[in-house]
Design a protein around this motif. Sequence first.
Motif, PDB file in Angstrom:
ATOM      1  N   ILE A  68       0.396  -1.157   0.286  1.00 58.42           N
ATOM      2  CA  ILE A  68       0.413  -0.048  -0.200  1.00 58.42           C
ATOM      3  C   ILE A  68       0.855   1.559   0.174  1.00 58.42           C
ATOM      4  N   PHE A  70       1.788   5.598   0.416  1.00 55.39           N
ATOM      5  CA  PHE A  70       1.402   6.222   0.978  1.00 55.39           C
ATOM      6  C   PHE A  70       2.209   7.016   0.722  1.00 55.39           C
ATOM      7  N   ASP A  71       1.991   8.527   0.597  1.00 58.03           N
ATOM      8  CA  ASP A  71       2.699  10.115   1.297  1.00 58.03           C
ATOM      9  C   ASP A  71       1.648  10.898   1.561  1.00 58.03           C
ATOM     10  N   VAL A  77      -7.345  12.982   0.163  1.00 61.66           N
ATOM     11  CA  VAL A  77      -6.968  12.248  -0.429  1.00 61.66           C
ATOM     12  C   VAL A  77      -5.851  11.095  -0.567  1.00 61.66           C
ATOM     13  N   VAL A  78      -5.014  10.691   0.815  1.00 59.77           N
ATOM     14  CA  VAL A  78      -5.241   9.543   1.253  1.00 59.77           C
ATOM     15  C   VAL A  78      -6.331   8.833   1.304  1.00 59.77           C
ATOM     16  N   GLU A  80      -8.528   8.365  -0.107  1.00 59.41           N
ATOM     17  CA  GLU A  80      -9.281   7.638  -1.632  1.00 59.41           C
ATOM     18  C   GLU A  80      -8.121   7.066  -2.026  1.00 59.41           C
ATOM     19  N   ASN A  81      -7.007   6.881  -2.132  1.00 62.19           N
ATOM     20  CA  ASN A  81      -5.960   6.317  -2.611  1.00 62.19           C
ATOM     21  C   ASN A  81      -6.101   4.771  -2.185  1.00 62.19           C
ATOM     22  N   TRP A  82      -5.839   4.932  -0.562  1.00 63.74           N
ATOM     23  CA  TRP A  82      -6.017   3.474   0.064  1.00 63.74           C
ATOM     24  C   TRP A  82      -7.206   2.990   0.004  1.00 63.74           C
ATOM     25  N   ARG A  83      -8.504   3.506  -0.755  1.00 62.66           N
ATOM     26  CA  ARG A  83      -9.763   3.000  -1.277  1.00 62.66           C
ATOM     27  C   ARG A  83      -9.319   2.292  -3.012  1.00 62.66           C
ATOM     28  N   ARG A  84      -8.763   2.916  -3.771  1.00 64.58           N
ATOM     29  CA  ARG A  84      -8.068   2.061  -5.287  1.00 64.58           C
ATOM     30  C   ARG A  84      -7.433   1.567  -5.213  1.00 64.58           C
ATOM     31  N   GLN A  85      -6.190   1.407  -4.199  1.00 66.28           N
ATOM     32  CA  GLN A  85      -4.936   0.754  -3.951  1.00 66.28           C
ATOM     33  C   GLN A  85      -5.885  -0.560  -3.543  1.00 66.28           C
ATOM     34  N   LYS A  88      -7.525  -2.308  -6.629  1.00 69.74           N
ATOM     35  CA  LYS A  88      -6.815  -2.486  -7.456  1.00 69.74           C
ATOM     36  C   LYS A  88      -6.355  -4.304  -7.161  1.00 69.74           C
TER      37      LYS A  88
END
Length: 814
Positions: A68, A70-71, A77-78, A80-85, A88
């Motif tokens: 996963i 992480f930035d 934003v964090v 949403e990025n985690w949800r998409r990852q 995927k």
Amino acid sequence: MVQDQPHVEIAIIGSGPGGLSASARAAARGMSHVVLERQSHLADTLQGFQAGKLVMATPEKLPLRSDIMFDAGRKEVVLENWRRQAEKLGVAIRYNAEVRAIAAEEGRFRLTLADEGELLADKVVLAIGLQGNLRKLTIPGAHLPHVEYHLADPQQYQDEDVLVVGGGDSAIETALALIPHNRVTLCYRGGEFSRAKLGNIQALERAAEQGHIKVMFESTPREIESRTVHLDTAKGNATLPCSVVIARLGATPPRPFMERCGIRFHGSDATALPELSPTYESSVPGLYIIGALAGYPLIKQALNQGYEVVEAIAGNPVPPTDEPLLLEKLAVAHIEMGVDAFIDKTRRLVPLFAGLTHLQMRELLAKSRVHSLSPGDPAFFAGDYSNTFWSIVSGSMGVLIDPKDPGRKILLNSGDFFGEMGLISGRRRNATVVADTTSILLETDRRTMLRLIASSIPVQKALDRAFIVRQIHRMFGVSLDDGRFAPLLDQMRIEHYRPSQTIYAEGEQGDCMHLIRRGSVMVDRHIGGKSVVLAYLQAGNYVGEMALLGRVPRTATVRAAVATETIRIDADHFHQLAELFPDLKRQVHKTYQERLAANADNRHGEQTSDAIQFLIAQGIGEGTDILTIDESLCVRCGNCETACAQMHGGISRLKRDSGSTMGNLHLPISCRHCEHPHCMAECPPDAIHREKGGEVWIDAAQCIGCGQCESNCPYGVIRIVEEAPPTPEGFLPKILQWGKNPRWLWHRLLFLQRREDPYPEAGKGMKGEKDKLAVKCDMCRNIAGGPSCVRFCPTGAALRTRPETLLERLRRTH
């Protein structure tokens, strides 16, 4: 997202960063798994952050090891990025699935859910965080409707008087988020922010400097009313207008649930952590704990642990990311064993650390120095101003009673520790300690030990007990380090006093005496209708014995000059000690007679009393070395400033004509070299150091010119200066100049031309830019002859001296 799975290889409870990382690693390995999340969304703790909150990726030096990514970025934003990852990577998540019970049976686990459903799993990873168990205020008024423990949206508060309570990241971030539309005060019971991220502390400092927020240290709310709040502060009671209280006090682990699962803890106190192996396995085989429950609340740590725990379950344990650093520490000390073996040995042999988890020990080792000393090698010398803490892993150390006679010593063996008196009091070391046999030791810095003390009640109690025993031994030559005296020691307690707070008052019946373990006190009497200061006593002295020996009312009032801690010995226990140890009684009686004589011969007068109070107000109570100027001798030649500037690259560290004056005694603006230097607190690059001789100095090569030390110093002795050094010619000299700041160096090597500095707080640029640097008196360390201001004074008006010496001189001259 996933259908119910009756049996999986790994059941992961909690969909925060640790749970997500573990499930992503399991998916990558093709292991059947499920994430059980009691809420209807991902990462509930992060979801609870206030809108728009910046989520930091700290510690910066810690590499990220996770599937996963992480930035740092805004919460939304964090997430949403985690949800998409997660989608995927094929992470299997079951929402609205609260786990009520975990039972081990026949080599696997049966998980019972709130909806009465069940799930079987070969292994279980517990990654549920702490936010469901918030600590709350218990003071009068805590039940009122305007008292909150959470901030969902800062915009819901407009034009309010807000009090934020707490000293961690959540409290600071809450306070900063509320500033734009409210009047905000942040109060914290501690004297510095030891647990918060550097970025948060710097943002808070800037906001306070600009007048956007009021920060109150050493302050706690006492009572909440509908429109006001009453606080206990370092300066006494305070009342503030207040329409909203938001208390961010942290959280506690769900211990009852964990104990029902069979998980054991390191002790019964509230701060105890669960017993874990180096691979995060609990006392229940096959049940693993990561993240905040394991004592590591940072996102990057949880992500790494999620990856590592699944690798361990899969039979491929990977070394932690700090392994190379710790191995290097051991190699420097010529210790030929692995990190885990050394940690296990240390926990086994040093009782103080027995209650720490393996992970806590790794962190302690990372922040300590490992020493291998041969017989006769010193740890430190009497008179040193070091304040580190030493633990003996193996071998024995000798505490020299008489430095001139090495044979007279007290032996400390494997498992013992020393240095706690300098750690707590901030005073010079009172003895020299050398290796008696070949010894392995851990030397831990003060800040790390203070954090450990704050997080572990057993460590705190052990240090308090040792301090009491050793302080009594040092003062009276009496050893209480014997099980027979344990009940007596248990009755002695540590008392804390704010500056100017009365410890006891003249005329009161004496019911105890106090050993001063940290800080200093003023002793005064009411004479001729005025309070007259009789004495100033620092850590290592005691007060209150006169009323106990004479069985008379208190003959003077004793007040804390600065924040002070004492060891309270009640009258009954003092008389028990006096009967058991005649030497103690004789020593205290001698002091009693001397003080009686001093009280009868009141030659100090009002002038000396006023001078003592003046010096206390100028910070002498915290100082260890004071620059004074005798105005009756000073001819205003300016040699002191000129000499200082010449010794320090043209920038004087003192201001002769500034400062405070009383009669002929002038205290110019120059560093007092405090016992516990305010400037060292939260210095971002750790550029401020203390020599063994007591000199507090700033390393120009490390300083980034941020100004935090200038803000923290209460005496105005630090300045931020700008200078434009000549740019070296040639490529190699440029690299050497840039290399003063490693982050800077890499940026310049990558681009080799003028660019926007990605680290503007460094305060350093390319050709033509000015360097920012903090400067202060360093007592001319490493310069022969000592302080130049004193050496070049033609009349002897300038003098650097210890506070106690200065006060004694005042008494003799009046």
